[in-house]
Write a protein that holds these residues in place. Sequence first.
Motif, PDB file in Angstrom:
ATOM      1  N   PHE A 170     -80.351  53.595  15.049  1.00 33.21           N
ATOM      2  CA  PHE A 170     -79.248  52.990  14.293  1.00 33.21           C
ATOM      3  C   PHE A 170     -78.964  53.685  12.965  1.00 33.21           C
ATOM      4  CE2 PHE A 170     -80.111  49.578  17.261  1.00 33.21           C
ATOM      5  CZ  PHE A 170     -78.852  49.062  17.509  1.00 33.21           C
ATOM      6  N   GLY A 171     -79.915  54.431  12.442  1.00 27.08           N
ATOM      7  CA  GLY A 171     -79.735  55.036  11.135  1.00 27.08           C
ATOM      8  C   GLY A 171     -80.168  54.094  10.026  1.00 27.08           C
ATOM      9  N   SER A 172     -80.653  54.652   8.955  1.00 23.71           N
ATOM     10  CA  SER A 172     -81.232  53.836   7.871  1.00 23.71           C
ATOM     11  C   SER A 172     -80.217  52.907   7.227  1.00 23.71           C
ATOM     12  CB  SER A 172     -81.852  54.752   6.812  1.00 23.71           C
ATOM     13  OG  SER A 172     -80.865  55.623   6.274  1.00 23.71           O
ATOM     14  N   GLU A 173     -78.927  53.270   7.266  1.00 17.77           N
ATOM     15  CA  GLU A 173     -77.923  52.430   6.615  1.00 17.77           C
ATOM     16  C   GLU A 173     -77.659  51.141   7.386  1.00 17.77           C
ATOM     17  OE1 GLU A 173     -75.860  54.849   9.666  1.00 17.77           O
ATOM     18  OE2 GLU A 173     -77.378  55.245   8.124  1.00 17.77           O
ATOM     19  N   ARG A 174     -78.117  51.077   8.637  1.00 18.73           N
ATOM     20  CA  ARG A 174     -77.891  49.876   9.457  1.00 18.73           C
ATOM     21  C   ARG A 174     -79.179  49.131   9.774  1.00 18.73           C
ATOM     22  NH1 ARG A 174     -72.931  48.945  10.991  1.00 18.73           N
ATOM     23  NH2 ARG A 174     -71.375  50.583  10.710  1.00 18.73           N
ATOM     24  N   VAL A 175     -80.267  49.514   9.142  1.00 22.44           N
ATOM     25  CA  VAL A 175     -81.549  48.834   9.361  1.00 22.44           C
ATOM     26  C   VAL A 175     -82.086  48.361   8.026  1.00 22.44           C
ATOM     27  CG1 VAL A 175     -83.923  49.058  10.188  1.00 22.44           C
ATOM     28  CG2 VAL A 175     -82.059  50.215  11.412  1.00 22.44           C
ATOM     29  N   HIS A 176     -82.422  47.086   7.957  1.00 19.96           N
ATOM     30  CA  HIS A 176     -82.994  46.500   6.737  1.00 19.96           C
ATOM     31  C   HIS A 176     -84.377  45.960   7.079  1.00 19.96           C
ATOM     32  CE1 HIS A 176     -82.920  44.600   2.765  1.00 19.96           C
ATOM     33  NE2 HIS A 176     -83.405  43.505   3.319  1.00 19.96           N
ATOM     34  N   VAL A 177     -85.367  46.355   6.302  1.00 22.46           N
ATOM     35  CA  VAL A 177     -86.735  45.893   6.512  1.00 22.46           C
ATOM     36  C   VAL A 177     -87.091  44.904   5.407  1.00 22.46           C
ATOM     37  CG1 VAL A 177     -89.165  46.556   6.685  1.00 22.46           C
ATOM     38  CG2 VAL A 177     -87.389  48.035   7.661  1.00 22.46           C
ATOM     39  N   LEU A 178     -87.503  43.718   5.812  1.00 16.65           N
ATOM     40  CA  LEU A 178     -87.856  42.653   4.880  1.00 16.65           C
ATOM     41  C   LEU A 178     -89.327  42.308   5.072  1.00 16.65           C
ATOM     42  CD1 LEU A 178     -87.252  40.433   2.825  1.00 16.65           C
ATOM     43  CD2 LEU A 178     -86.241  39.076   4.655  1.00 16.65           C
ATOM     44  N   ILE A 179     -90.083  42.374   4.005  1.00 19.42           N
ATOM     45  CA  ILE A 179     -91.517  42.115   4.061  1.00 19.42           C
ATOM     46  C   ILE A 179     -91.788  40.647   3.738  1.00 19.42           C
ATOM     47  CG2 ILE A 179     -93.785  42.797   3.189  1.00 19.42           C
ATOM     48  CD1 ILE A 179     -92.322  44.990   4.755  1.00 19.42           C
ATOM     49  N   PHE A 180     -92.526  39.993   4.608  1.00 21.74           N
ATOM     50  CA  PHE A 180     -92.852  38.572   4.486  1.00 21.74           C
ATOM     51  C   PHE A 180     -93.398  38.234   3.105  1.00 21.74           C
ATOM     52  CE2 PHE A 180     -96.156  35.282   4.870  1.00 21.74           C
ATOM     53  CZ  PHE A 180     -95.480  34.248   5.489  1.00 21.74           C
ATOM     54  N   GLU A 181     -94.344  39.023   2.622  1.00 24.34           N
ATOM     55  CA  GLU A 181     -94.966  38.732   1.328  1.00 24.34           C
ATOM     56  C   GLU A 181     -93.966  38.859   0.183  1.00 24.34           C
ATOM     57  OE1 GLU A 181     -98.141  39.717   4.243  1.00 24.34           O
ATOM     58  OE2 GLU A 181     -96.217  40.640   3.719  1.00 24.34           O
TER      59      GLU A 181
END
Length: 281
Positions: A170-181
């Motif tokens: 998808f490319g980095s502009e369409r992927v968001h990583v959210l960390i639980f902590e």
Amino acid sequence: MRKPNFFIVGAPRCATTSVYTYLKQHPDIFLSLLKEPIFFGSDLTRQPLAISGEEAYLGLFAGAGEARVVGEGSVFYLMSERAAEEIHAYSPEARILIMLRDPVEMMQSLHALYLRSGNEELVDFEQALEAEAERARGQRLPAGVYFPEGLQYRSIARFAAPVERFLRVFGSERVHVLIFEDLLKNPQGELRRLLEFLQVDADFPVELDLERAAQRIRPVVLRQMRSATPEVLEKLKRKTAKNLHQGARGAPLRPELRARLQEELRPDVKRLEAVLGRTLW
């Protein structure tokens, strides 16, 4: 009917249901009544609550209207080797949310969930880990198992390759990583970043108390239920018959076991840190 353009793809036990509840309040976001239709990921065992058939799947989004974001959240898409490509082929402009947490904590929480749902029968987490190799060969599977891949706890906890796969597709502009902590420490800030990623009004006042949030989205849920198919309502009924997201966390891990698992997973965490450009657990 509109196709979804937003997918929460995992990982399990990383507060995806909480974030789903937060996002469902937003007037520009339409999320399916059945959170996890598990439509993609053809390499995984078909789970009982999965939606089959494109017509039934698209029916989940029939009430989306003019919502900017239309989505669902099936947490095992992340572990599938095919889901990223399948989703991209179906909705190439989609945005992807990946939620992660301390992998050892995730493993133990998933084990506890599976004890409640019947996918697991070994009460002792360490014994369940020791059984992974046999279970991978189809042995020592619980009588009620419905998703044998889910019993490969270490495999699910290795996040780096799946994250790389979604970024590559998808490319980095369409992927968001959210960390639980991070979400626990700063829910308002992390939610704002997510809304900005989704390109909707980030100033909309989202209720972060989950009980009040559930009440707030109740009219939306009831409206979706009135137009849902009998198949979806039956699956929703089965899913909510037991409150699987609440329950015993499991016995505390022995410090020796925790340290051993952390050491086993350290190379993968370091690889993930290199991908994300930040220090993690």
